[in-house]
Scaffold this active site. Sequence first.
Site, PDB file in Angstrom:
ATOM      1  N   ARG A   1       4.521 -13.562  -2.974  1.00  0.00           N
ATOM      2  CA  ARG A   1       3.420 -12.761  -3.542  1.00  0.00           C
ATOM      3  C   ARG A   1       3.864 -12.294  -4.930  1.00  0.00           C
ATOM      4  NH1 ARG A   1       0.683  -8.385   0.155  1.00  0.00           N
ATOM      5  NH2 ARG A   1      -0.953  -8.675  -1.388  1.00  0.00           N
TER       6      ARG A   1
ATOM      7  N   ASN B   1      -1.859  -0.977  -8.428  1.00  0.00           N
ATOM      8  CA  ASN B   1      -2.007  -0.748  -6.973  1.00  0.00           C
ATOM      9  C   ASN B   1      -3.239  -1.528  -6.502  1.00  0.00           C
ATOM     10  OD1 ASN B   1      -1.086   0.551  -4.520  1.00  0.00           O
ATOM     11  ND2 ASN B   1      -2.907   1.840  -4.630  1.00  0.00           N
ATOM     12  N   LYS B   2      -3.502  -1.425  -5.227  1.00  0.00           N
ATOM     13  CA  LYS B   2      -4.600  -2.164  -4.602  1.00  0.00           C
ATOM     14  C   LYS B   2      -5.912  -2.017  -5.384  1.00  0.00           C
ATOM     15  CE  LYS B   2      -4.403  -4.302  -1.819  1.00  0.00           C
ATOM     16  NZ  LYS B   2      -4.283  -5.778  -1.991  1.00  0.00           N
TER      17      LYS B   2
ATOM     18  N   GLN C   1      -7.406  -2.487   4.423  1.00  0.00           N
ATOM     19  CA  GLN C   1      -6.136  -1.896   4.878  1.00  0.00           C
ATOM     20  C   GLN C   1      -6.293  -0.415   5.222  1.00  0.00           C
ATOM     21  OE1 GLN C   1      -6.495  -3.935   2.245  1.00  0.00           O
ATOM     22  NE2 GLN C   1      -4.620  -5.028   1.742  1.00  0.00           N
TER      23      GLN C   1
ATOM     24  N   ARG D   1       2.765  -6.446   4.994  1.00  0.00           N
ATOM     25  CA  ARG D   1       2.378  -6.258   3.598  1.00  0.00           C
ATOM     26  C   ARG D   1       2.776  -4.850   3.185  1.00  0.00           C
ATOM     27  NH1 ARG D   1       0.240  -2.282   4.856  1.00  0.00           N
ATOM     28  NH2 ARG D   1      -0.631  -2.140   2.807  1.00  0.00           N
ATOM     29  N   GLY D   2       2.503  -4.506   1.921  1.00  0.00           N
ATOM     30  CA  GLY D   2       2.978  -3.230   1.396  1.00  0.00           C
ATOM     31  C   GLY D   2       4.267  -3.499   0.613  1.00  0.00           C
ATOM     32  N   ALA D   3       4.331  -2.934  -0.587  1.00  0.00           N
ATOM     33  CA  ALA D   3       5.406  -3.306  -1.506  1.00  0.00           C
ATOM     34  C   ALA D   3       6.823  -3.126  -0.923  1.00  0.00           C
ATOM     35  CB  ALA D   3       5.224  -2.527  -2.808  1.00  0.00           C
TER      36      ALA D   3
ATOM     37  N   ASP E   1       2.293  -0.792  -6.361  1.00  0.00           N
ATOM     38  CA  ASP E   1       2.977  -2.084  -6.201  1.00  0.00           C
ATOM     39  C   ASP E   1       3.895  -2.393  -7.373  1.00  0.00           C
ATOM     40  OD1 ASP E   1       0.330  -2.239  -4.564  1.00  0.00           O
ATOM     41  OD2 ASP E   1       1.738  -3.672  -3.692  1.00  0.00           O
TER      42      ASP E   1
HETATM   43  O1  MRU Z   1      -2.039  -6.243  -0.595  1.00  0.00           O
HETATM   44  P1  MRU Z   1      -1.232  -5.171   0.079  1.00  0.00           P
HETATM   45  O2  MRU Z   1      -1.830  -4.671   1.347  1.00  0.00           O
HETATM   46  O3  MRU Z   1       0.215  -5.571   0.227  1.00  0.00           O
HETATM   47  O4  MRU Z   1      -1.270  -3.979  -0.967  1.00  0.00           O
HETATM   48  C1  MRU Z   1      -0.520  -2.822  -0.695  1.00  0.00           C
HETATM   49  C2  MRU Z   1      -0.849  -1.706  -1.578  1.00  0.00           C
HETATM   50  O5  MRU Z   1      -1.533  -1.827  -2.579  1.00  0.00           O
HETATM   51  C3  MRU Z   1      -0.187  -0.434  -1.245  1.00  0.00           C
HETATM   52  O6  MRU Z   1      -1.000   0.659  -1.574  1.00  0.00           O
HETATM   53  C4  MRU Z   1       1.120  -0.409  -2.044  1.00  0.00           C
HETATM   54  O7  MRU Z   1       1.874  -1.570  -1.786  1.00  0.00           O
HETATM   55  C5  MRU Z   1       1.943   0.732  -1.736  1.00  0.00           C
HETATM   56  S1  MRU Z   1       2.758   0.510  -0.217  1.00  0.00           S
HETATM   57  C6  MRU Z   1       3.749   1.841   0.051  1.00  0.00           C
END
Ligand code: MRU
Length: 362
Positions: free
Chosen positions: A90, A253-254, A202, A53-55, A243
């Site tokens: 996603r 973002n999250k 996370q 996960r992570g953008a 994201d």
């Molecule tokens: O749902 P996730 O764990 O994929 O969400 C990720 C985030 O919100 C991160 O903070 C974001 O993608 C930045 S990753 C460099």
Amino acid sequence: MQVDGRAMRPIGALAAGDGIEIIDQRALPHELKLVELRTPEAVFTAIRDMWLRGAPLIGAAAAYGLALALRADASDSALDAAAARLREARPTAVNLAWAIDRVHRCVRPLAASLRADVAWHEADAIAEEDVATNAAIGRHGLALLHELARRHPDRPVRVLTHCNAGWLATVDWGTATSPIYQAHAQGMRLHVWVDETRPRNQGASLTAWELGRAGVPHAVVADNAGGHLMQQRQVDLVIVGCDRVAANGDVCNKIGTYLKALAAQDNGVPFYVAMPSSTFDATLPSGDAIPIEERTAREVTHLAGRDSRGRVVEVQLTPDGSGAVNPAFDVTPARLVTGLITEHGIVAAEAAELRRLGEHAA
Ligand code: MRU
């Protein structure tokens, strides 16, 4: 980054070019587990179910997924279908569509016989560019940390971060963590407040693991603690990832990021967002248009962790019959963002600067 003396990335191409190896992030922090993905459907599942996960990382993985699809069938219809399928994995992080579109654009004009190898090469390029981008974000963010260290020579610089925008969320370095790792490597005294980041934790499971492996002093705090820490003057700077950033500078973002930005503004704490240009979406005028992923209620009602015998178990938190709602992201309005740390430098979260950045990156 180094894990117990060994250089690691959360994604790597298999030497034969017939798959990728990833860290299965569901097993962290209790087990470092590597898995191989050899089909586009396996890559789709790994993205959807958050094995990775992570953008930036889901963008790179999807690029390899599309190349794998072309190894099986490189016809126009198969290419278009595989791109559409992976894009659905996603909805919120724009890097996913960005990377798929980049590979698609690159191979669509080519003869079918050439497509798979060219797509693979493009996926490699996306991955390597992400590493360079994040290293550059780190260099620009480092200047902020140096300024704080200069102002507070007698104590560590205290940074708060949310979710995991670390190397596990990218191909290497991380975005929000890149300045932290670079400052730590230079010997700067730092302390990182790690938001646990409910519901999937996370921060508690991934960011804390990363920082611990790298020897960066840190403490995990409950999501609700950030405002209090800021009032107590325990936070010098907030740095989070993103994201998707809209044309007007609104940051998605999250979930929970918005509340930290509100608390930061109320307490005069600078709130920075680390943003690779692959996360900028010039097509959306504001954050209102960003699709917010709704995930399963089970992530809220249940929690997994290690019990006293070392077994990873899942427990139910909520009463039988209580429902739950689980929006996975929120939007922080541009007015609450002090600056965006990009690979090209730090820019204001506002339309004219972002337009210039888009032209620069094109
Ligand atoms: O749902 P996730 O764990 O994929 O969400 C990720 C985030 O919100 C991160 O903070 C974001 O993608 C930045 S990753 C460099």
